[in-house]
Design an enzyme around this catalytic site. Sequence first.
Site, mmCIF file in Angstrom:
data_model
loop_
_atom_site.group_PDB
_atom_site.id
_atom_site.type_symbol
_atom_site.label_atom_id
_atom_site.label_comp_id
_atom_site.label_asym_id
_atom_site.label_seq_id
_atom_site.Cartn_x
_atom_site.Cartn_y
_atom_site.Cartn_z
ATOM 1 N N ARG A 46 55.017 -16.855 49.685
ATOM 2 C CA ARG A 46 54.687 -16.407 48.329
ATOM 3 C C ARG A 46 53.261 -15.914 48.310
ATOM 4 O O ARG A 46 52.536 -16.031 49.294
ATOM 5 C CB ARG A 46 54.970 -17.475 47.264
ATOM 6 C CG ARG A 46 54.832 -18.912 47.630
ATOM 7 C CD ARG A 46 53.431 -19.433 47.843
ATOM 8 N NE ARG A 46 52.531 -19.018 46.797
ATOM 9 C CZ ARG A 46 51.262 -18.810 46.968
ATOM 10 N NH1 ARG A 46 50.693 -18.992 48.162
ATOM 11 N NH2 ARG A 46 50.484 -18.421 45.980
ATOM 12 N N GLY A 47 52.862 -15.364 47.154
ATOM 13 C CA GLY A 47 51.555 -14.713 47.075
ATOM 14 C C GLY A 47 51.784 -13.230 47.343
ATOM 15 O O GLY A 47 52.445 -12.869 48.337
ATOM 16 N N ALA A 48 51.244 -12.386 46.456
ATOM 17 C CA ALA A 48 51.600 -10.960 46.490
ATOM 18 C C ALA A 48 51.418 -10.295 47.866
ATOM 19 O O ALA A 48 52.366 -9.697 48.396
ATOM 20 C CB ALA A 48 50.826 -10.225 45.400
ATOM 21 N N GLN A 196 51.306 -24.719 42.963
ATOM 22 C CA GLN A 196 50.652 -24.018 44.073
ATOM 23 C C GLN A 196 49.182 -24.410 44.211
ATOM 24 O O GLN A 196 48.628 -24.377 45.307
ATOM 25 C CB GLN A 196 50.742 -22.490 43.884
ATOM 26 C CG GLN A 196 52.124 -21.904 44.063
ATOM 27 C CD GLN A 196 52.889 -21.815 42.754
ATOM 28 O OE1 GLN A 196 52.719 -22.641 41.853
ATOM 29 N NE2 GLN A 196 53.756 -20.837 42.632
ATOM 30 N N ASP A 237 48.997 -10.169 40.928
ATOM 31 C CA ASP A 237 50.290 -9.707 41.464
ATOM 32 C C ASP A 237 50.522 -8.223 41.180
ATOM 33 O O ASP A 237 51.244 -7.559 41.910
ATOM 34 C CB ASP A 237 51.429 -10.536 40.880
ATOM 35 C CG ASP A 237 51.417 -11.919 41.524
ATOM 36 O OD1 ASP A 237 50.659 -12.784 41.042
ATOM 37 O OD2 ASP A 237 52.101 -12.098 42.551
ATOM 38 N N ASN A 247 49.214 -12.101 36.811
ATOM 39 C CA ASN A 247 48.986 -13.149 37.816
ATOM 40 C C ASN A 247 49.765 -14.385 37.354
ATOM 41 O O ASN A 247 50.403 -14.380 36.284
ATOM 42 C CB ASN A 247 47.484 -13.437 37.974
ATOM 43 C CG ASN A 247 47.201 -14.325 39.181
ATOM 44 O OD1 ASN A 247 47.686 -14.057 40.282
ATOM 45 N ND2 ASN A 247 46.457 -15.397 38.987
HETATM 46 O O1 MRU Z 1 54.653 -17.317 42.426
HETATM 47 P P1 MRU Z 1 53.598 -17.120 43.457
HETATM 48 O O2 MRU Z 1 53.148 -18.394 44.111
HETATM 49 O O3 MRU Z 1 53.970 -16.053 44.466
HETATM 50 O O4 MRU Z 1 52.350 -16.566 42.650
HETATM 51 C C1 MRU Z 1 51.195 -16.194 43.346
HETATM 52 C C2 MRU Z 1 50.081 -15.735 42.499
HETATM 53 O O5 MRU Z 1 50.198 -15.617 41.294
HETATM 54 C C3 MRU Z 1 48.828 -15.325 43.200
HETATM 55 O O6 MRU Z 1 47.701 -15.584 42.408
HETATM 56 C C4 MRU Z 1 48.880 -13.815 43.484
HETATM 57 O O7 MRU Z 1 50.079 -13.478 44.126
HETATM 58 C C5 MRU Z 1 47.741 -13.368 44.305
HETATM 59 S S1 MRU Z 1 47.831 -13.942 45.971
HETATM 60 C C6 MRU Z 1 46.512 -13.318 46.829
#
Ligand code: MRU
Length: 349
Positions: A46-48, A196, A237, A247
């Site tokens: 996960r994480g963009a 997270q 995101d 985000n």
């Molecule tokens: O649902 P997730 O854990 O994928 O959400 C992640 C986030 O919101 C992060 O802040 C975003 O993707 C930036 S990661 C560098």
Amino acid sequence: MPVAPVRWENDRLAILDQTRLPGETVWLYPDTAEEVRDAIRALRVRGAPAIGVCAAWGVALALTRQRPESAERALETVRDAVSILRTARPTAVNLFWALDRVERAARETAGGKASDITESVLREAAAIQQEDEAMCEAIGRHGVSLIPDGGGVLTHCNAGSLATAGIGTALAPLYMAHASGRRFRVYADETRPLLQGARLTAWELRQAGLDVTVLCDNMAAVLMASRRVDMVIVGADRIASNGDTANKIGTYGLAVLARAHDIPFYVAAPSSTFDLTLDNGSQIPIEERDPREVTSWQGIQIAPDGVHAFNPAFDVTPAELITAIITERGIIQSPDRARIAAMFREVSS
Ligand code: MRU
């Protein structure tokens, strides 16, 4: 160095299962694009930026496993894998950006052999990963001077090495400031419902020796009122062309609180997170997740039978609440349409 969550090694895609952290370090080795999509959907990765990198390798995986015999079949394999992976999650634009890149690389491969197409997709996925690592470093370099020696920095969700191919976006300036000897306290919102912040941000920052304090999301206001927060820094995101930023759910609330307490609010994101096709944040698709993520925790029901749950995975922070966006290209102060367009124009010219 913190662990890289997605790796291509010995013709295998390795994904660190983030749903098992911090308790266990478990690696997954998917064999199909469907398995990669499911891992992304379940937030095992996960994480963009990490989602984009992983999806690009997912297309390479489909080619290396299916071994198509003709260029035509190889292109079909790419198209199928891309359409499967596009359905993984809707909000992080990095997913679509990375898939478009590998699909283009496949289409533009000269030579007419299936193996040439596989090689190009492997090369493109590796390039996406390396570029992301470099973008994280550059975000760190641009943002490091903002980190206050002896101060407090609040972050939300996880925008660190677990969310990228490098040292993170929001966490990159923190890692660099720490490496240069500055000492400060990081406050990590636990980030309900999937934690997270408590599970991942706290884990990776502790591994790197930073001073971390976890708080429940509803404690941020009191923390700010007691003047323990000098800045807020979060990832993104998807950023629309006017600077509105999607985000993790809860980010918008933090931005409102930061404004009320006169605390600077920073977003850190690579250019792959900007979606200049969108006029503003209301056009960003927001993922709605299973209500059971809110009504239960680790299989234990915590709300009564029959209640509904509201579970958007992201929210949109209006650009006017953002002090600056830190990108690999530089810092966009008081982001708006003109300043964002200028940043992208400067680089492409
Ligand atoms: O649902 P997730 O854990 O994928 O959400 C992640 C986030 O919101 C992060 O802040 C975003 O993707 C930036 S990661 C560098």
